[in-house]
Write a protein that holds these residues in place. Structure first.
Motif, PDB file in Angstrom:
ATOM      1  N   ASN A  95     -38.064 -42.966  22.151  1.00  0.00           N
ATOM      2  CA  ASN A  95     -38.040 -44.409  21.958  1.00  0.00           C
ATOM      3  C   ASN A  95     -36.620 -44.903  22.179  1.00  0.00           C
ATOM      4  OD1 ASN A  95     -40.751 -44.522  21.179  1.00  0.00           O
ATOM      5  ND2 ASN A  95     -40.195 -43.781  19.129  1.00  0.00           N
ATOM      6  N   VAL A  96     -36.481 -46.202  22.401  1.00  0.00           N
ATOM      7  CA  VAL A  96     -35.128 -46.755  22.552  1.00  0.00           C
ATOM      8  C   VAL A  96     -34.388 -46.576  21.224  1.00  0.00           C
ATOM      9  CG1 VAL A  96     -35.847 -48.427  24.303  1.00  0.00           C
ATOM     10  CG2 VAL A  96     -35.759 -49.134  21.897  1.00  0.00           C
ATOM     11  N   PRO A  97     -33.045 -46.454  21.282  1.00  0.00           N
ATOM     12  CA  PRO A  97     -32.289 -46.247  20.040  1.00  0.00           C
ATOM     13  C   PRO A  97     -32.483 -47.412  19.074  1.00  0.00           C
ATOM     14  CG  PRO A  97     -30.905 -45.875  21.977  1.00  0.00           C
ATOM     15  CD  PRO A  97     -32.175 -46.485  22.461  1.00  0.00           C
ATOM     16  N   GLU A  98     -32.440 -47.088  17.798  1.00  0.00           N
ATOM     17  CA  GLU A  98     -32.569 -48.149  16.790  1.00  0.00           C
ATOM     18  C   GLU A  98     -31.257 -48.894  16.593  1.00  0.00           C
ATOM     19  OE1 GLU A  98     -34.372 -46.369  13.328  1.00  0.00           O
ATOM     20  OE2 GLU A  98     -36.089 -45.756  14.565  1.00  0.00           O
ATOM     21  N   GLN A  99     -30.170 -48.250  16.959  1.00  0.00           N
ATOM     22  CA  GLN A  99     -28.843 -48.876  16.813  1.00  0.00           C
ATOM     23  C   GLN A  99     -28.337 -49.320  18.183  1.00  0.00           C
ATOM     24  OE1 GLN A  99     -26.792 -44.644  16.197  1.00  0.00           O
ATOM     25  NE2 GLN A  99     -25.335 -46.232  16.809  1.00  0.00           N
ATOM     26  N   HIS A 100     -27.202 -49.994  18.201  1.00  0.00           N
ATOM     27  CA  HIS A 100     -26.589 -50.328  19.481  1.00  0.00           C
ATOM     28  C   HIS A 100     -25.912 -49.098  20.083  1.00  0.00           C
ATOM     29  CE1 HIS A 100     -24.345 -52.186  22.671  1.00  0.00           C
ATOM     30  NE2 HIS A 100     -23.291 -51.522  22.236  1.00  0.00           N
ATOM     31  N   VAL A 101     -26.144 -48.839  21.360  1.00  0.00           N
ATOM     32  CA  VAL A 101     -25.388 -47.826  22.106  1.00  0.00           C
ATOM     33  C   VAL A 101     -24.934 -48.469  23.415  1.00  0.00           C
ATOM     34  CG1 VAL A 101     -26.742 -45.915  21.118  1.00  0.00           C
ATOM     35  CG2 VAL A 101     -27.352 -46.843  23.376  1.00  0.00           C
ATOM     36  N   ASP A 102     -23.931 -47.837  24.051  1.00  0.00           N
ATOM     37  CA  ASP A 102     -23.367 -48.408  25.283  1.00  0.00           C
ATOM     38  C   ASP A 102     -23.794 -47.672  26.547  1.00  0.00           C
ATOM     39  OD1 ASP A 102     -21.747 -50.410  23.948  1.00  0.00           O
ATOM     40  OD2 ASP A 102     -20.553 -48.725  23.217  1.00  0.00           O
ATOM     41  N   LEU A 103     -23.840 -46.360  26.463  1.00  0.00           N
ATOM     42  CA  LEU A 103     -24.198 -45.546  27.633  1.00  0.00           C
ATOM     43  C   LEU A 103     -25.397 -44.678  27.276  1.00  0.00           C
ATOM     44  CD1 LEU A 103     -20.632 -44.221  28.667  1.00  0.00           C
ATOM     45  CD2 LEU A 103     -21.795 -46.272  29.512  1.00  0.00           C
ATOM     46  N   ILE A 104     -26.432 -44.727  28.099  1.00  0.00           N
ATOM     47  CA  ILE A 104     -27.665 -43.976  27.830  1.00  0.00           C
ATOM     48  C   ILE A 104     -27.951 -43.049  29.001  1.00  0.00           C
ATOM     49  CG2 ILE A 104     -30.139 -44.153  27.358  1.00  0.00           C
ATOM     50  CD1 ILE A 104     -29.606 -47.106  26.555  1.00  0.00           C
ATOM     51  N   TYR A 105     -27.953 -41.769  28.746  1.00  0.00           N
ATOM     52  CA  TYR A 105     -28.282 -40.800  29.795  1.00  0.00           C
ATOM     53  C   TYR A 105     -29.781 -40.505  29.758  1.00  0.00           C
ATOM     54  CZ  TYR A 105     -23.273 -39.778  30.316  1.00  0.00           C
ATOM     55  OH  TYR A 105     -21.916 -39.869  30.541  1.00  0.00           O
ATOM     56  N   ILE A 106     -30.445 -40.723  30.893  1.00  0.00           N
ATOM     57  CA  ILE A 106     -31.862 -40.379  31.017  1.00  0.00           C
ATOM     58  C   ILE A 106     -32.037 -39.517  32.269  1.00  0.00           C
ATOM     59  CG2 ILE A 106     -34.208 -41.256  31.411  1.00  0.00           C
ATOM     60  CD1 ILE A 106     -33.450 -43.767  29.892  1.00  0.00           C
ATOM     61  N   CYS A 107     -32.743 -38.417  32.121  1.00  0.00           N
ATOM     62  CA  CYS A 107     -32.996 -37.524  33.245  1.00  0.00           C
ATOM     63  C   CYS A 107     -34.503 -37.416  33.443  1.00  0.00           C
ATOM     64  CB  CYS A 107     -32.397 -36.155  32.945  1.00  0.00           C
ATOM     65  SG  CYS A 107     -32.701 -34.907  34.212  1.00  0.00           S
ATOM     66  N   SER A 108     -34.971 -37.771  34.659  1.00  0.00           N
ATOM     67  CA  SER A 108     -36.414 -37.723  34.939  1.00  0.00           C
ATOM     68  C   SER A 108     -36.642 -37.412  36.405  1.00  0.00           C
ATOM     69  CB  SER A 108     -37.064 -39.066  34.578  1.00  0.00           C
ATOM     70  OG  SER A 108     -38.428 -39.065  34.950  1.00  0.00           O
ATOM     71  N   PRO A 109     -37.432 -36.390  36.740  1.00  0.00           N
ATOM     72  CA  PRO A 109     -38.051 -35.389  35.882  1.00  0.00           C
ATOM     73  C   PRO A 109     -36.978 -34.703  35.041  1.00  0.00           C
ATOM     74  CG  PRO A 109     -38.907 -35.206  38.116  1.00  0.00           C
ATOM     75  CD  PRO A 109     -37.790 -36.188  38.145  1.00  0.00           C
ATOM     76  N   LYS A 124     -14.232 -45.977  23.875  1.00  0.00           N
ATOM     77  CA  LYS A 124     -14.938 -46.234  22.609  1.00  0.00           C
ATOM     78  C   LYS A 124     -16.459 -46.385  22.786  1.00  0.00           C
ATOM     79  CE  LYS A 124     -10.996 -48.743  20.784  1.00  0.00           C
ATOM     80  NZ  LYS A 124     -10.674 -49.600  21.993  1.00  0.00           N
ATOM     81  N   SER A 125     -16.943 -46.247  23.993  1.00  0.00           N
ATOM     82  CA  SER A 125     -18.392 -46.398  24.248  1.00  0.00           C
ATOM     83  C   SER A 125     -19.205 -45.451  23.377  1.00  0.00           C
ATOM     84  CB  SER A 125     -18.710 -46.096  25.713  1.00  0.00           C
ATOM     85  OG  SER A 125     -17.879 -46.825  26.582  1.00  0.00           O
ATOM     86  N   ILE A 126     -20.301 -45.966  22.857  1.00  0.00           N
ATOM     87  CA  ILE A 126     -21.232 -45.115  22.104  1.00  0.00           C
ATOM     88  C   ILE A 126     -22.246 -44.537  23.082  1.00  0.00           C
ATOM     89  CG2 ILE A 126     -22.924 -45.034  20.227  1.00  0.00           C
ATOM     90  CD1 ILE A 126     -21.481 -47.617  19.155  1.00  0.00           C
ATOM     91  N   VAL A 127     -22.371 -43.217  23.035  1.00  0.00           N
ATOM     92  CA  VAL A 127     -23.170 -42.498  24.018  1.00  0.00           C
ATOM     93  C   VAL A 127     -24.486 -42.028  23.399  1.00  0.00           C
ATOM     94  CG1 VAL A 127     -23.249 -40.391  25.415  1.00  0.00           C
ATOM     95  CG2 VAL A 127     -21.134 -41.745  25.293  1.00  0.00           C
ATOM     96  N   ALA A 128     -25.582 -42.261  24.101  1.00  0.00           N
ATOM     97  CA  ALA A 128     -26.884 -41.752  23.673  1.00  0.00           C
ATOM     98  C   ALA A 128     -27.427 -40.798  24.732  1.00  0.00           C
ATOM     99  CB  ALA A 128     -27.874 -42.900  23.473  1.00  0.00           C
ATOM    100  N   VAL A 129     -27.970 -39.686  24.267  1.00  0.00           N
ATOM    101  CA  VAL A 129     -28.566 -38.721  25.197  1.00  0.00           C
ATOM    102  C   VAL A 129     -29.977 -38.361  24.739  1.00  0.00           C
ATOM    103  CG1 VAL A 129     -26.406 -37.656  25.966  1.00  0.00           C
ATOM    104  CG2 VAL A 129     -27.562 -36.750  23.934  1.00  0.00           C
TER     105      VAL A 129
END
Lengths: 425, 425
Positions: free
Chosen positions: B184-198, B134-139
């Motif tokens: 920017n950071v999500p305005e809502q609650h999320v559980d998993l955040i994928y960040i790729c850098s570079p 049920k995790s909310i995913v942000a990409v």
């Protein structure tokens, strides 16, 4: 503690992992061995002989080594360097396996139906993911723990019941003396059926006659058989099938998973394959549909996987040459002589011994109906030999232990000597 | 058709795969290129130059080749042969990576927190499986398609909405000119955040200042950041972080996934790693609990995976020697000179070019607001050059294209020449 905070906002863990009972079998064995070695009981112990885990010990054959070096050399030159391969595996290797199946088993496959991977363990763990989460899973009991554990982790079971040593929601098909260690078809409907032949751990090889009812059942129930043939090269008896596709109709209901690990010593190199026939049918798909088991496995491999190591694949091509096949047969013959020696030892001591003729594994009844872990400890403490407790493979494994013939001769003979001299029966 | 039979008894397919829109990006590119080559339009085309997929082209360096040969040789002798390795990776390699992080990034890790794998793609696909369904995913949007696709296949999204080119239930964090291609950071609650850098595909590198709010957000929301640093070795600017653990608090909320692929040309050899700190917290676990992200990833790898190829791991040890690090830097410098050449070419033609300074990727605005796939076709037909359409990475990628600097110099120069001479602007 964890359950108290389950309602808290935030990322949560996959709760199915909490169901996974105790440790994975082999880490638990290693833990007990370490504990024993550190204990005062082991103060005079000079050496522990491991007849437990089925790990290959003989070096790779010269043809394979040559192909691996060649694979490395190709990466050293711009004109032969390769980066990302095709996720499904190299064309040459898929073609070579197709030829192998045809020439050796008279089984006709398309190269596209063979997916190369980094090993049969990964494939037998991942294959469940292309099926509905509500699928009812049936396993041989005892069985290689990965079949059950990956379905539990993915949410296809209820809780573990310690009094029966099994998960609710999983259908266990007992394999025991009375059925020759091969089960009858389930009495109820199931969707996914894991069959391993030659079997790990029992060493039993399913006959055509035993597999036919399963293929019929799968056709009738639209069930899928997941057939693990990782040990098929150990079959000597020409009447025994080395592939599920020897059975009429199997291409419509069976996936076959296999490996170079035990065949050619690739346990560390990592190379296996999975056959998903295009003709495979499910209750919600038929051949030619956009979504079939074949197309989903293809998509799964392209999305979660990036191909097996190109060096390992070059090694696999070496195994499949005429010379490579002959050399691998010598490895197998060597391990099978170990199996004969071990079998003789246990029989002489009055044990009831199964397997070990068309399989590298012996499946042995504990003396005096001892529990498997109890006998594990006894064997470790008295003979300083590590075996694998049968109960680690499922409830019907209780009262048995597995002995692996993967070892160098010196160790096997030393193990036999220790057992014959020191085990108190 | 399939839906009509959904009620039928029998094995069914994982229905989430039906949600996966169209093909995976790169197979679709290959399909279009093949189609073009077979068409009458291509009758005079002598050569197609691929600036699309980020596949390494330079051979492995001499130190790595030496280590790989040595790895193969070890398998040819009984006294040095190894079979099954530890699922988590060789002790030596985990230790060498720990040292590397300490010496180069001043990041202190325990070897047990580093899990060796067969590549960052597999790990970034599989990591979601240890978290609640049920995790909310942000990409980040655009993003490497594997993050979204593996969550969709596992059931963490609703349907694909073709009019917005996105999946319901997935939180897209737009990266565009106005925010310097970092969200920017999500305005809502999320559980998993994928960040790729570079970043793949935009080439943008997150600054400390940009990452800090994400770490704070993750701490506050008990979210987990999945940080993909597969391209970190391309960062030249010493003020930019090469690891998420440069940010205070990240060990309590971030997993880092990385790779030898782009660093040392291991795209075909297959070797990567994932760092799961023991201090990582979820809403239902805290450090020291029996079930934590660390213990679940450990269990996941032991159950579904059998370790990376021992030969590849020997190669990885070669990369991490002093000589190996120096040689890999030369590979990177070579590709970065390609990036400079490509950047200059597109700028000269009046394109708006991003990335390409601390990253091997250029992210370029299409001319006249053309759609990405439209420009892909134009570039293929006019200049016979393959680029990657930005829309394949998410809705905010529409109107952009990605150019990869992984290529041999001759090809890059030939591509530049074709673009400058033949592209009609």
């Amino acid at each position: 503690m964890a359950q108290q905070t389950n309602c808290a906002v935030g990322a949560k863990l996959n709760p199915n992992y909490r169901k996974l009972a105790a440790g994975y079998l082999f880490p638990e064995i290693n833990r007990r061995v370490k504990e024993f070695i550190a204990s005062p009981k082991a103060s005079n112990v000079k050496k522990i002989i491991r007849l437990g885990i089925g790990d290959t010990k003989l070096p790779l054959t010269s043809t394979v080594i040559e192909h691996l070096h060649n694979g490395v050399d190709k990466l050293s030159r711009p004109e032969t360097y390769t980066g990302y391969g095709v996720e499904q595996g190299s064309k040459d290797l898929r073609k070579a396996l197709t030829d192998f199946y045809w020439e050796n088993y008279s089984v006709c496959l398309e190269p596209e139906e063979i997916f190369i991977s980094d090993g049969a363990k990964c494939d037998s763990g991942n294959i469940q993911s292309i099926f509905d989460i509500k699928s009812i899973v049936a396993v041989q009991d005892p069985a290689y723990p990965v079949y059950v554990d990956t379905n539990v982790a993915s949410g296809r079971s209820g809780a573990f019941d310690p009094s029966f040593s099994c998960y609710s929601g999983i259908v266990y098909m007992p394999c025991n003396r009375s059925n020759g260690f091969f089960p009858n078809v389930p009495e109820q409907h199931v969707d996914l059926i894991y069959i391993c032949s030659p079997n790990n751990p029992t060493g039993a090889v399913a006959t055509n006659h035993q597999l036919e009812p399963f293929v019929r059942y799968a056709m009738d129930e639209k069930a899928i058989i997941i057939f693990d043939s990782a040990y098929s090269m150990y079959i000597k008896d020409p009447s025994l099938p080395k592939s599920i596709y020897k059975i009429d109709g199997a291409k419509e209901c069976a996936i076959e998973i296999s490996s170079f690990s035990k065949w050619a010593g690739f346990t560390g190199v990592r190379l296996g394959w999975t056959i998903v026939p295009k003709a495979l049918v499910t209750a919600d798909s038929k051949p030619g549909d956009e979504f079939t088991p074949w197309s989903l496995w293809d998509r799964r491999q392209c999305t979660f996987f990036n191909g097996a190591s190109n060096i390992a694949q070059d090694g696999g091509l070496g195994v499949l040459t005429e010379k490579g096949i002959k050399e691998s047969q010598e490895l197998i013959d060597f391990y099978m002589e170990n199996a004969r020696i071990l079998s003789e030892c246990f029989r002489k001591l009055g044990f009831e011994v199964y397997g070990g003729t068309n399989s590298p594994f012996l499946w042995i009844k504990t003396p005096n109906n001892m529990k498997s872990w109890e006998f594990f400890d006894k064997m470790l403490e008295e003979a300083n030999v590590v075996i694998t407790p049968g109960s680690g493979f499922g409830p019907s494994g209780e009262g048995y232990f597995r002995v692996s013939s993967f070892g160098i001769r010196e160790n096997i003979l030393e193990g036999v000597e220790k057992i014959e001299s020191n085990l108190i029966l």
